[in-house]
Motif scaffolding. Structure first.
Motif, PDB file in Angstrom:
ATOM      1  N   PHE A 112      21.218  19.539   8.404  1.00 24.26           N
ATOM      2  CA  PHE A 112      22.364  19.010   7.644  1.00 24.26           C
ATOM      3  C   PHE A 112      23.511  20.271   7.653  1.00 24.26           C
ATOM      4  O   PHE A 112      24.677  19.804   7.493  1.00 24.26           O
ATOM      5  N   ALA A 113      23.283  21.411   7.423  1.00 22.82           N
ATOM      6  CA  ALA A 113      24.133  22.453   7.417  1.00 22.82           C
ATOM      7  C   ALA A 113      24.760  22.627   8.968  1.00 22.82           C
ATOM      8  O   ALA A 113      26.151  22.438   9.140  1.00 22.82           O
ATOM      9  N   TYR A 114      24.201  22.457   9.915  1.00 18.28           N
ATOM     10  CA  TYR A 114      24.731  22.636  11.121  1.00 18.28           C
ATOM     11  C   TYR A 114      25.375  21.379  11.645  1.00 18.28           C
ATOM     12  O   TYR A 114      26.553  21.400  12.150  1.00 18.28           O
ATOM     13  N   SER A 115      25.100  20.338  11.293  1.00 17.21           N
ATOM     14  CA  SER A 115      25.563  19.004  11.462  1.00 17.21           C
ATOM     15  C   SER A 115      26.908  19.024  10.919  1.00 17.21           C
ATOM     16  O   SER A 115      28.012  18.212  11.402  1.00 17.21           O
ATOM     17  N   LEU A 116      27.278  19.773   9.842  1.00 14.43           N
ATOM     18  CA  LEU A 116      28.679  19.724   9.256  1.00 14.43           C
ATOM     19  C   LEU A 116      29.285  20.903   9.388  1.00 14.43           C
ATOM     20  O   LEU A 116      30.296  21.380   8.755  1.00 14.43           O
ATOM     21  N   GLY A 117      28.941  22.062  10.393  1.00 18.07           N
ATOM     22  CA  GLY A 117      29.729  23.100  10.777  1.00 18.07           C
ATOM     23  C   GLY A 117      29.093  24.304  10.279  1.00 18.07           C
ATOM     24  O   GLY A 117      29.730  25.323  10.370  1.00 18.07           O
ATOM     25  N   ASP A 118      28.150  24.548   9.294  1.00 19.14           N
ATOM     26  CA  ASP A 118      28.105  25.333   8.565  1.00 19.14           C
ATOM     27  C   ASP A 118      26.774  26.099   9.476  1.00 19.14           C
ATOM     28  O   ASP A 118      25.499  26.166   9.198  1.00 19.14           O
ATOM     29  N   ARG A 119      26.961  27.007  10.195  1.00 17.01           N
ATOM     30  CA  ARG A 119      26.258  27.799  11.128  1.00 17.01           C
ATOM     31  C   ARG A 119      25.925  28.890  10.662  1.00 17.01           C
ATOM     32  O   ARG A 119      26.268  30.123  11.145  1.00 17.01           O
ATOM     33  N   PHE A 120      25.067  29.142   9.651  1.00 14.73           N
ATOM     34  CA  PHE A 120      24.563  30.382   9.009  1.00 14.73           C
ATOM     35  C   PHE A 120      23.840  31.307   9.416  1.00 14.73           C
ATOM     36  O   PHE A 120      23.273  32.249   9.096  1.00 14.73           O
ATOM     37  N   VAL A 121      23.030  30.565  10.526  1.00 20.11           N
ATOM     38  CA  VAL A 121      22.031  31.396  11.135  1.00 20.11           C
ATOM     39  C   VAL A 121      22.496  31.615  12.595  1.00 20.11           C
ATOM     40  O   VAL A 121      22.972  30.675  13.461  1.00 20.11           O
ATOM     41  N   PRO A 122      22.510  32.822  13.347  1.00 20.23           N
ATOM     42  CA  PRO A 122      23.011  32.804  14.862  1.00 20.23           C
ATOM     43  C   PRO A 122      22.282  31.931  15.567  1.00 20.23           C
ATOM     44  O   PRO A 122      21.010  31.596  15.481  1.00 20.23           O
ATOM     45  N   GLU A 123      22.817  31.212  16.587  1.00 28.46           N
ATOM     46  CA  GLU A 123      22.251  30.244  17.459  1.00 28.46           C
ATOM     47  C   GLU A 123      21.053  30.638  18.067  1.00 28.46           C
ATOM     48  O   GLU A 123      20.069  29.991  18.494  1.00 28.46           O
ATOM     49  N   ALA A 124      21.175  31.849  19.072  1.00 27.75           N
ATOM     50  CA  ALA A 124      20.330  32.394  19.843  1.00 27.75           C
ATOM     51  C   ALA A 124      18.964  32.442  18.810  1.00 27.75           C
ATOM     52  O   ALA A 124      17.701  32.106  19.291  1.00 27.75           O
ATOM     53  N   GLU A 125      19.025  33.113  17.738  1.00 24.89           N
ATOM     54  CA  GLU A 125      17.986  33.378  16.886  1.00 24.89           C
ATOM     55  C   GLU A 125      17.132  32.067  16.445  1.00 24.89           C
ATOM     56  O   GLU A 125      16.045  31.819  16.392  1.00 24.89           O
ATOM     57  N   LEU A 126      18.133  31.212  15.931  1.00 24.58           N
ATOM     58  CA  LEU A 126      17.778  29.724  15.673  1.00 24.58           C
ATOM     59  C   LEU A 126      16.937  28.920  16.848  1.00 24.58           C
ATOM     60  O   LEU A 126      15.942  28.402  16.569  1.00 24.58           O
ATOM     61  N   PHE A 127      17.564  28.856  18.027  1.00 27.36           N
ATOM     62  CA  PHE A 127      16.905  28.471  19.189  1.00 27.36           C
ATOM     63  C   PHE A 127      15.418  28.895  19.424  1.00 27.36           C
ATOM     64  O   PHE A 127      14.755  28.204  19.469  1.00 27.36           O
TER      65      PHE A 127
END
Length: 1189
Positions: A604-619
């Motif tokens: 829900f956070a990412y779908s609304l633009g709140d990328r509070f975790v670095p993408e590489a770590e999250l991936f």
């Protein structure tokens, strides 16, 4: 000596002198001497009045010498007995002196201790009786003074409040009714108009109540004391008002104070008092009054309505607004606290609810809090600034309290709005006049709360978070936001998206991790968990509207409700949690639930633009989660897989590509799903994710693309071409385009979708492919598409009958795409076997159609027309042969042309309907076949029969015919004129009436022009002239070119058949008018192809009365000034013909002009053969037309 003097004034003077001497001597010996003498005098006194000087002297000594009272009670305690006798003497002067002395004795700690038993056993009842019957102010004041000293002791207060007379002694007493005479005595003083006595009385009440409000308040309440306290608030004495405020404030701690409706009686007085107090410069009084108001509105029972008068309620709001604007921070803090307590449904639900006043109050509170917020400063201070630092710390604490109270006010306002939703009377103002709109509605108030939250509340809290973080402040803030979800239900989704896009999921998780770990701050944890719960469910409802499932929503609700209170980890800890492996054979699902809950929050956070975790770590974390899931064969539910795929898609550009093991895991999980739509999200990144990996595209590409187009907005796709200018903008609007450019094999999947999907999906695919083909000319996919088209058409024609073909709603879309591919083929090219097979299949398909099958015939005729024009002469000859050998196609074409005379036309001639477009395509194809059959002398198996009169009338009487249809008919007429009405393909007949053939020509001229008549020729010329003027002024270049070409061909035909008629037609005066109209109507330049060709035509047929030396000079002058290399190709050709015609017709031009003509001919670009040139095909509406034709 004092007793020897009878004059009271003299006695007072002697007493003062004696007291002064004792004070100056400072010897206890003289005090004891005086006490001994006083003892003797009191024993000798025959009356109480004679003891008055002694009592007075002792009182003055006790007042002047601090140790006097201690000596008296310790060494001369027998004097106290005389004091009791003085209280019983019926003289209020004596009683007053005794009470004064008693007050001094009890002000001493020694005296209080020694005389404690004396008071309980002997003095209490006598004192209350004396106080209750006191008539003079002196006695009343001295009794109050003694009472004040007594009330300092909890024991004496208990004795006083529990003292009562036996019934036989009190039944005849008017004053001491009941068991507690003291409240009645004090109430009596309140009834006086003496503000000093009233203030002292209320002060004594407060002194009693402060010991134990719950124990002593009922006595005052049963005595109806609160009513008289409220009445005293209408005075102007600040001391009295302060005392009353204090007493009433202590009474609010007793529920009986409210249940006896004293607050209902006194609230108006309190509000009026606050209005007056605000005019005074007394901050403490402001604070005390607001504190009393706060306690009353906060403790008032719900079942007892406080504000029975709407006017008082509005006055209270005005008072609160004034106190909120006070410059003193402490007063503002109390005022905002009062606002928070005031915002309750039972205080405000009397219709009409003053919504507009409440809006002003809330806005004032929030703005005031924002104005008083301290600026962000460094916390570092020097040691020398310690006092300053402590002062700033206190101010900062007060600001924190102000913010907390402000947020409580806002939260209570939100709760008020929610509670009023269940009250029909509170929805709208019942007193609004009919047919008028009121702002006093609950809906307006609720929308105001949302606006004020966005504009004031949230920025204010964010500013506070830059300086400090308080768990209590954040608990109230998060709770208020949570309440707002139900304030305006129809804006819940929008509000949720705004919060999520503003990083509130991140903020709430950080608060939980910081304050709620190890089961601390349960209130904040509950508020944050409830907020995240409602936020996620709202976002789920907003993003999953197309496929919302009650069962899935219930599962998500249970998961969030169960896991959120326990999810108090930092982000780093949560990422490690995703990769954690549960214990084998463990039945505890808490770890799995926590993982799923965190993934949902990330989604829900990412779908609304709140990328509070670095993408590489999250991936990497999501990848590890899937691998752990595979190891345990415990597949997550679809909504978790949906979130996982989305997070993969969002992070794929920042992380490493998935390895084979991870891809196999994803494939295995997706294969176990009954339907891929369960995990599909309409997101360009997800589409790119599936099409990026060949393993996933081969297995799921068809399903994903079908889902993509099923969810895509058709209207959005239709306007994207015109709405976006650059390729980057277009790619953002249609994210499939760059994917298609990088992987053209996806086109095959799209073509399959055109045939196998619904009409709606196929239409969207067509739009996407059309945009792709038009915007990416450097991508060569036409051959790939043609082969696929051929296979599809062959299958359809073999398996389907004519009826089924006409019922196939996908076939028109497929044909439209085939035409677009053909249109994409720019320039002249040889047709290969696939092209001829397609030509054959499409022509056969046309033969199975009826004229009313417009959706099938329109793209088909366009395709056949383009195939004829976009090829080399060799291929063109073969293509003509293929088409002319198809008898069913020609029969269909005959029927389409005949519909020109049968179908009615719309009232607007410029409007091109689908029927008009089909007729236009039919006439253009017939004209092309006529030209190319004559050019290549192709064998004809079926002829077309046309009535010349109807063709001419269509041009002569052109009313209501669209421009493009006129162009098509004019083009056909030109083609048949070029062949002198003698063609193997077209048989021309001319009927004068229905069923009757025209007889032989009536004149030699008609015989020479047969099948035309002289009258028809002149009517046609006049009509073409009028048409040319009309369309040229309307800037319709397509029709103007066709009209000029038709005039050229008509004059050539006439010149061959009858030279005199041709020259006569060419020299008509109307041509002069036509030429001048065109020259004067040309706004930019007279170097237009139509004007040049028309002047060339007049020069050719020696019409000296039409074109003069002036027009020729005008043309030559403009040509000399123009850049010949920049002229359009059509203009350059027309200019070349015009100049050559001047030279060949021997016009009388000046030598300079002749030289200019020769120079221009030498510098004009070299003219090429028409048939070898590039043939541009343009689409006018849905009709393809070759510009060269």
């Amino acid at each position: 000596m004092c007793h020897a003097v009878e004059d009271s004034d003299t006695q007072d003077r002697f007493g003062e002198v004696l007291v002064q001497l004792i004070v100056e001597l400072k010897s206890e010996q003289y005090l004891r001497c005086i006490l001994d003498e006083s003892q003797k005098e009191l024993c000798k006194a025959t009356t109480g009045r004679g003891s008055l000087p002694t009592f007075t002297l002792l009182g003055k000594l006790a007042d002047a010498v601090p140790v006097f009272a201690d000596i008296l009670v310790v060494e001369h305690s027998n004097l106290v007995d005389h004091l009791l006798m003085g209280l019983m003497y019926p003289n209020e002067g004596v009683k007053a002196a005794v009470c004064y002395l008693y007050g001094k004795l009890y002000s001493s700690p020694v005296g209080t201790e020694k005389l404690s038993a004396h008071f309980e056993e002997r003095l209490c009842g006598l004192f209350l009786n004396t106080f209750g019957h006191a008539q003079t102010k002196e006695l009343q004041v001295n009794c109050l003074g003694l009472l004040k000293e007594l009330l300092k002791s909890d024991r004496f207060v208990s004795i006083l409040m529990n003292n009562s007379k036996p019934e036989e002694e009190s039944e005849n007493s008017d004053l001491l009714e009941g068991e507690n005479p003291l409240p009645l005595i004090l109430k009596k003083l309140l009834l006086t108009r003496d503000e000093m006595l009233q203030a002292a009385s209320s002060h004594c009440m407060a002194a009693v109540l402060v010991h134990s409000p719950s124990r002593y308040a009922p006595a005052f309440i049963h005595a109806d004391v609160p009513e008289f306290l409220f009445e005293c608030l209408m005075c102007s004495s600040e001391i009295l008002i302060w005392s009353v405020y204090c007493s009433l404030l202590l009474l609010t701690e007793e529920r009986l104070f409210f249940s006896k409706c004293h607050t209902v009686y006194g609230i108006e007085s309190l509000v009026r008092s606050l209005q007056d107090v605000l005019q005074l410069n007394n901050v403490e009084l402001h604070k005390q009054g607001l504190l009393l108001f706060t306690e009353i509105v906060k403790r008032q029972p719900v079942e007892i309505k406080l504000f029975t008068n709407r006017g008082i309620c509005i006055d209270a709001i005005d008072v609160l607004m004034k106190t909120v604007d006070c410059p003193v921070l402490e007063v503002v803090v109390e005022a905002v606290k009062a606002v928070a307590a005031f915002l309750r449904k039972d205080h405000l639900n009397s219709p009409p609810v003053p919504y507009e006043n409440l809006q002003k109050l809330l806005e004032a509170v929030l703005k005031r809090c924002g104005d008083l917020s301290p600026p962000h400063t460094s916390n570092k201070h020097e040691q020398s600034d310690l006092l300053l630092s402590m002062s700033q710390s206190r101010v900062s604490w007060k600001h924190g309290q102000l913010l907390l109270n402000t947020l409580e006010s806002f939260r209570n306002a939100c709760r008020l709005a929610v509670e009023l939703q269940s009250d029909p009377m509170a929805q709208e103002n019942a007193f609004t006049a009919p047919c008028s709109e009121s702002k006093e509605t609950l809906n307006n108030f609720s929308e105001f709360l949302l606006r004020i939250c966005d504009s004031l509340c949230i920025p204010m809290v964010m500013n506070y978070l830059e300086r400090a973080v308080s768990s209590s402040v954040m608990e109230v803030f998060i709770s208020a936001l949570n309440t707002l979800f139900t304030v305006v239900p129809n804006m819940r989704d929008k509000f949720s998206k705004k919060l999520a896009s503003s990083c509130f999921i991140r903020l709430t998780l950080e608060l939980k991790a910081r304050f709620c770990s190890v089961q601390s701050n349960p209130a904040l944890n509950q508020a944050c968990s409830s907020f995240l719960f409602n936020l996620c469910l709202s976002l789920y409802s907003a993003t999953e509207k197309e496929r919302i499932s009650s069962q899935e929503k219930q599962e998500i609700s249970e998961l969030l409700q169960k896991s959120l209170p326990q999810l108090n980890y930092t982000v780093a800890e949560s990422l490690l949690l995703l990769a954690e492996n549960p214990e084998p054979l463990s039945l505890d699902q808490s770890l799995c639930n926590h993982q799923h809950c965190f993934i949902l929050l990330l989604y829900f956070a990412y779908s609304l633009g709140d990328r509070f975790v670095p993408e590489a770590e999250l991936f990497l974390a999501i990848r590890n989660f899937l691998l752990v899931t595979q190891d345990h064969r415990d597949w997550p539910p679809p909504y978790i897989l949906r979130a996982v795929l989305y997070l993969f898609a969002v992070c794929q550009d920042k992380g490493k590509a998935l390895d084979s093991r991870s891809l196999c895991t994803v494939k295995r999980i997706l294969d176990n799903l009954p339907d891929l739509s369960l995990v599909y999200i309409h997101c360009p990144l997800l589409l790119k994710f599936f099409l990026h990996y060949p393993e996933l595209m081969g297995r799921f590409g068809h399903q994903v693309l079908q889902l993509w187009f099923s969810w895509e907005d058709c209207s959005h796709m239709e306007i994207e071409e015109t709405a976006f200018g650059t390729s980057d903008q277009l790619n953002n609007a249609n994210p499939l385009l760059p994917i298609l450019k990088s992987n053209s094999s996806i086109l095959l999947i799209l073509l399959d979708l055109v045939c196998s999907s619904s009409v709606e999906v196929a239409q969207k695919v067509l739009m996407a492919l059309r945009t792709f083909l038009e915007k990416n000319e450097d991508v060569f996919v036409c051959d790939l598409l043609r082969n696929q088209f051929l296979q599809i058409l062959q299958q359809l024609l073999v398996e389907s009958s004519s009826a089924s073909l006409q019922a196939n709603r996908n076939l028109p879309i497929l044909l439209s795409l085939l035409f677009l591919v053909q249109l994409r083929s720019k320039g002249m090219r040889e047709l290969d076997s696939t092209d001829f097979k397609l030509l054959h299949q499409v022509s056969n398909l046309c033969g199975k159609c009826r004229p009313k099958d417009i959706d099938l015939l329109q793209p088909s005729l366009n395709f056949l027309y383009c195939s004829l024009h976009q090829t080399t002469p060799c291929s063109q000859q073969r293509a003509v042969a293929v088409l002319l050998s198809n008898v069913s196609l020609l029969e269909l074409l005959q029927k389409v042309l005949e519909c020109t005379w049968m179908w009615s036309f719309p009232s607007e001639p410029t409007y091109l309907s689908s029927e008009d477009a089909l007729l236009s395509s039919g006439w253009l194809l017939a004209a092309s076949l006529l030209i190319y059959q004559h050019r290549y002398n192709t064998e004809v198996h079926q002829t077309l029969s046309l009535d010349l009169r109807q063709v001419l009338n269509a041009i002569i009487f052109r009313n209501k015919k669209p421009v493009l249809l006129l162009v098509s008919i004019v083009q056909f007429l030109r083609a048949i004129l070029q062949q002198n009405f003698s063609s193997l393909l077209v048989t021309v007949v001319q009927n004068t009436a229905q069923g009757a053939t025209q007889s032989q020509p009536s004149s030699p001229e008609d015989a020479a022009l047969h099948p035309l008549t002289t009258q028809q020729v002149f009517s046609l010329v006049v009509s073409l002239q009028n048409l040319l003027v009309h369309v040229y002024l309307q800037k319709d270049l397509l029709l103007s070119q066709a009209v000029v070409a038709c005039l050229e061909t008509l004059l050539e035909y006439l010149y061959v058949r009858n030279r005199d008629v041709a020259l006569h037609v060419a020299s008509q005066p109307w041509h002069r008018f036509l030429l001048l109209t065109l020259l004067n109507g040309s706004q930019k330049s007279i170097l237009q192809p139509e004007i040049l060709r028309l002047m060339t035509l007049f020069l050719k047929y020696q019409s000296s009365n039409i074109i003069s030396q002036k027009e020729i000079g005008q043309i030559l002058q403009e040509v000399a000034e123009a850049n010949l290399l920049e002229l359009p190709e059509a203009t350059s050709q027309a200019l070349h013909l015009f100049l050559c015609q001047i030279q060949s017709s021997h016009c009388q031009v000046e030598p300079v002009q002749a030289q200019t003509i020769q120079t221009l001919l030498e510098h004009l670009p070299e003219q090429t053969s028409t048939c070898a040139k590039h043939q541009d095909i343009v689409c006018v509406g849905s009709v393809a037309i070759a510009l060269s034709q």
